[in-house]
Design an enzyme around this catalytic site. Structure first.
Site, short mmCIF file in Angstrom:
data_model
loop_
_atom_site.label_atom_id
_atom_site.label_comp_id
_atom_site.label_asym_id
_atom_site.label_seq_id
_atom_site.Cartn_x
_atom_site.Cartn_y
_atom_site.Cartn_z
N ARG A 62 -4.79 16.51 -33.58
CA ARG A 62 -4.29 15.31 -34.55
C ARG A 62 -5.35 14.72 -35.19
O ARG A 62 -6.34 14.00 -34.94
CB ARG A 62 -3.60 14.28 -33.66
CG ARG A 62 -2.26 14.62 -33.09
CD ARG A 62 -1.35 15.20 -33.93
NE ARG A 62 0.19 15.34 -33.49
CZ ARG A 62 1.09 15.68 -34.16
NH1 ARG A 62 0.96 15.85 -35.61
NH2 ARG A 62 2.37 15.62 -33.51
N GLU A 91 12.72 22.05 -34.15
CA GLU A 91 11.25 21.74 -33.66
C GLU A 91 10.87 22.40 -32.31
O GLU A 91 9.98 22.90 -32.12
CB GLU A 91 11.04 20.35 -33.58
CG GLU A 91 10.86 19.67 -34.90
CD GLU A 91 9.58 20.10 -35.95
OE1 GLU A 91 8.58 20.42 -35.46
OE2 GLU A 91 9.77 20.09 -37.18
N GLU A 95 7.98 24.99 -32.40
CA GLU A 95 6.54 24.59 -31.57
C GLU A 95 6.22 25.33 -30.39
O GLU A 95 5.27 25.84 -30.07
CB GLU A 95 6.58 23.02 -31.61
CG GLU A 95 6.45 22.43 -33.01
CD GLU A 95 6.02 20.87 -32.71
OE1 GLU A 95 6.10 20.29 -31.73
OE2 GLU A 95 5.90 20.42 -33.80
N GLU A 118 10.05 4.19 -39.06
CA GLU A 118 10.49 5.66 -38.42
C GLU A 118 11.04 5.51 -37.23
O GLU A 118 10.64 4.52 -36.32
CB GLU A 118 8.86 6.25 -38.15
CG GLU A 118 9.07 7.66 -37.56
CD GLU A 118 7.86 8.17 -36.77
OE1 GLU A 118 7.92 9.40 -37.05
OE2 GLU A 118 7.01 7.64 -36.61
N GLU A 137 1.97 26.90 -41.47
CA GLU A 137 0.51 27.42 -41.94
C GLU A 137 -0.54 26.64 -41.34
O GLU A 137 -1.51 27.48 -40.86
CB GLU A 137 0.50 27.83 -43.70
CG GLU A 137 -0.68 28.34 -43.99
CD GLU A 137 -0.78 28.38 -45.55
OE1 GLU A 137 -1.91 28.28 -46.00
OE2 GLU A 137 0.40 28.94 -46.08
N GLU A 139 -0.73 24.94 -38.69
CA GLU A 139 -0.22 24.50 -37.56
C GLU A 139 -0.77 25.37 -36.31
O GLU A 139 -0.74 26.47 -36.47
CB GLU A 139 1.36 24.24 -37.46
CG GLU A 139 1.74 23.18 -36.37
CD GLU A 139 3.21 22.85 -36.59
OE1 GLU A 139 3.39 21.89 -36.07
OE2 GLU A 139 3.91 23.79 -37.10
#
Length: 183
Positions: A62, A91, A95, A118, A137, A139
């Site tokens: 991160r 997701e 992931e 959010e 790409e 990640e």
């Protein structure tokens, strides 16, 4: 409390996933203040539970923290109107390389209520079926599995700090303890 009202919103910066605004706010004494606001489309997250009760987690770098973190799978919506359940399923597979046709809503959280809108809807995924990861790409994600107790220990020892992950794990723990689940 007397009435507070936003009287203007000015776009300051538009990024790839966020918009930054300066809001002019009328205060109860009729003075005004400028408050920051970050506009976000929203997101979805998922607690993937394996048949043996372990929880799949993702480890990724991160940039804001300049380090790797351990989190539940999550991602932003692909538009304001994308259903969060669909985003959570997407997701999950992107992931972790698993999919599920059994997603149940767990909880909804607001991540940074003072300055950002959010909202993340969090789901529980069971009956996981192995497929393959579909990473973006830029990640790079490692998938790891943990017991609920291991994750709670990581929360209370400070090893897990991500707010959505902490909220999800503790909500899931309450869900399990309340007998809403067989795990």
């Amino acid at each position: 409390m007397d009435y507070i009202k936003r009287i203007n919103r000015e776009l300051k910066y538009k990024g790839s996933i966020l918009e930054f605004y300066a809001d002019t706010i009328q205060l109860p004494d009729n003075s005004t203040a400028i408050w920051d606001h970050i506009e976000h489309r929203g997101a979805a997250a998922v607690i993937p539970v394996t048949d043996d009760g372990k929880i799949l987690m993702v480890r990724q770098y991160r940039n804001s923290l300049d380090r790797e973190t351990l989190e539940i799978p999550a991602g932003g919506l692909n538009g304001w109107d994308e259903p969060t359940k669909e985003a959570a399923a997407r997701e999950l597979e992107e992931e972790t390389g698993y999919k599920s046709d059994n997603l149940d809503f767990l909880v909804s959280i607001v991540t940074a209520i003072a300055f950002c809108n959010e909202i993340i809807d969090i789901y529980i995924a069971r009956n996981l079926v192995k497929t393959e990861q579909h990473l973006d790409e830029a990640e790079f994600i490692d998938v790891e599995s943990y017991t609920l107790e291991q994750l709670k220990d990581m929360i209370f020892s400070g090893k897990l700090q991500d707010s959505k992950t902490i909220s999800a794990i503790l909500a899931y723990d309450a869900y399990v303890r309340d007998g809403r689940s067989s795990r």
